[in-house]
Design a protein around this motif. Structure first.
Motif, PDB file in Angstrom:
ATOM      1  N   UNK A   1      41.351  42.621  35.352  1.00  8.73           N
ATOM      2  CA  UNK A   1      41.379  41.240  34.857  1.00  8.73           C
ATOM      3  C   UNK A   1      40.003  40.788  34.374  1.00  8.73           C
ATOM      4  N   UNK A   2      39.802  40.674  33.059  1.00 10.03           N
ATOM      5  CA  UNK A   2      38.516  40.193  32.531  1.00 10.03           C
ATOM      6  C   UNK A   2      38.162  38.788  33.012  1.00 10.03           C
ATOM      7  N   UNK A   3      39.167  37.974  33.330  1.00 14.94           N
ATOM      8  CA  UNK A   3      38.908  36.594  33.777  1.00 14.94           C
ATOM      9  C   UNK A   3      38.333  36.545  35.199  1.00 14.94           C
ATOM     10  N   UNK A   4      38.465  37.659  35.940  1.00 21.67           N
ATOM     11  CA  UNK A   4      37.935  37.706  37.310  1.00 21.67           C
ATOM     12  C   UNK A   4      36.638  38.520  37.351  1.00 21.67           C
TER      13      UNK A   4
ATOM     14  N   UNK B   1      43.992  30.525  44.806  1.00 26.39           N
ATOM     15  CA  UNK B   1      45.068  30.407  43.814  1.00 26.39           C
ATOM     16  C   UNK B   1      44.759  31.191  42.546  1.00 26.39           C
ATOM     17  N   UNK B   2      43.477  31.275  42.173  1.00 24.55           N
ATOM     18  CA  UNK B   2      43.097  31.970  40.933  1.00 24.55           C
ATOM     19  C   UNK B   2      43.463  33.449  40.991  1.00 24.55           C
ATOM     20  N   UNK B   3      43.076  34.111  42.088  1.00 24.85           N
ATOM     21  CA  UNK B   3      43.373  35.546  42.190  1.00 24.85           C
ATOM     22  C   UNK B   3      44.861  35.772  42.426  1.00 24.85           C
ATOM     23  N   UNK B   4      45.517  34.846  43.128  1.00 26.87           N
ATOM     24  CA  UNK B   4      46.966  34.966  43.383  1.00 26.87           C
ATOM     25  C   UNK B   4      47.739  34.859  42.063  1.00 26.87           C
ATOM     26  N   UNK B   5      47.376  33.867  41.247  1.00 27.20           N
ATOM     27  CA  UNK B   5      48.045  33.687  39.958  1.00 27.20           C
ATOM     28  C   UNK B   5      47.793  34.858  39.026  1.00 27.20           C
TER      29      UNK B   5
END
Length: 326
Positions: free
Chosen positions: A50-53, A290-294
């Motif tokens: 995930x580039x967003x993480x 919530x960010x990593x869960x989503x």
């Protein structure tokens, strides 16, 4: 091994000698190990894919999950097999290797948790300078420092035990090779070595635990100036970290901040920080983030969809046509 040594293997008595109890524990620990590996490797896979993480927090989280997976593998497979076989022996060399891996990854995790707390401190207390201070080079340097610190801690522990003479008995009332049970079997005075173990392991655990509590106290105190949304997000992240810290450090402190001695409760406490904590870490972080869960849900739904397209291309094409006609 150093000096005179008649022992070539140790006998691990394990958690219980009751056959029914061992079967129940076998099922329980097998399930725990599967959940531990799936949970931790799922976090590593999600962060990598995930580039967003790509923030330092998720980099450290992926490293912690990978360490937990390896750390658990050092004990769980051996424990699971020992629960179904009558002969529960471990060679001296395998015992030393297990001891080394335990303290290598345990030590590295201690330092990594410190750096994760530092990361949260910078993110919450100095947000404008966050990306400057916690750049990629610094993150990698901190990870290397954690690994080197863990190696140095483990090397000192193993060298002391490796040079001890073991003349018999060779029965360890434990399910793993650990410092205090091994010191109790040595046929020489281990008082000074015991003090060194307390100074090395106990002092590190106690100092780092106090340091972490103080740092999170400073972080939580600084939240007064943040918005309600910022406070909520920071509290969620920090509470996850604090839960992991307490689960890992409290049993370790009880085990190592004391003179060399073995208590019946030691085995239960060792289960907490070697088997239970590595399983709970991914659950704690994913349930409260919530960010990593989503991102995890989205990523694996995409993967499953692509896999379905690969396996059933004709069915998906027909289904798409039917929808267009409607």
């Amino acid at each position: 091994m150093g000096q005179s040594n008649n022992v070539t293997e140790f006998i691990l008595l394990g958690l219980t000698l009751d056959p029914v109890g061992r079967k129940a524990l076998f099922v329980m620990f097998l399930l725990i190990y599967i959940v531990t590996m799936l949970g931790n490797l799922l976090i590593v896979g999600t962060v990598v894919a995930s580039p967003s993480l790509d923030s330092p927090m998720y980099f450290f989280l992926a490293c912690l999950s990978l360490m937990d997976a390896v750390y658990s593998t050092a004990f769980s497979p051996k424990l699971i097999l020992d629960l179904i076989y009558n002969r529960r022996t471990i060679s001296v060399s395998a015992c030393m290797f297990q001891l080394f891996v335990e303290h290598l990854f345990g030590g590295a995790e201690v330092f990594l948790l410190v750096f994760m707390a530092f990361d949260r401190y910078v993110a919450i207390c100095k947000p404008l300078h966050y990306m400057t201070i916690m750049n990629r080079r610094i993150c990698i340097l901190l990870l290397v420092t954690a690994c080197v610190g863990g190696f140095a801690h483990s090397f000192v522990q193993v060298i002391f035990v490796y040079n001890l003479p073991f003349c018999g008995p060779n029965v360890i009332d434990h399910f793993i090779c650990d410092m205090y049970p091994l010191l109790g079997l040595a046929c020489t005075d281990t008082y000074l070595i015991g003090l060194t173990v307390v100074a090395n392991g106990g002092a590190i655990c106690m100092t780092v635990f106090i340091l972490l509590l103080v740092s999170y106290g400073i972080i939580l105190n600084s939240l007064k100036t943040h918005s309600e949304e910022g406070r909520r997000k920071a509290l969620s992240t920090c509470s996850s970290h604090i839960m992991v810290v307490v689960l890992f450090f409290v049993p370790c402190i009880f085990m190592y901040v004391r003179p060399v001695s073995n208590f019946p409760i030691d085995k239960s406490l060792t289960v907490v920080y070697t088997i239970i904590t590595p399983m709970l870490n991914p659950l704690i972080y994913t349930l409260r983030n919530s960010e990593i869960k989503n991102r995890m849900e989205k990523l694996w739904i995409e993967r499953l969809t692509m896999e379905r397209l690969r396996l059933f291309p004709c069915w998906m094409h027909t289904n798409s046509k039917a929808k267009n006609r409607q």
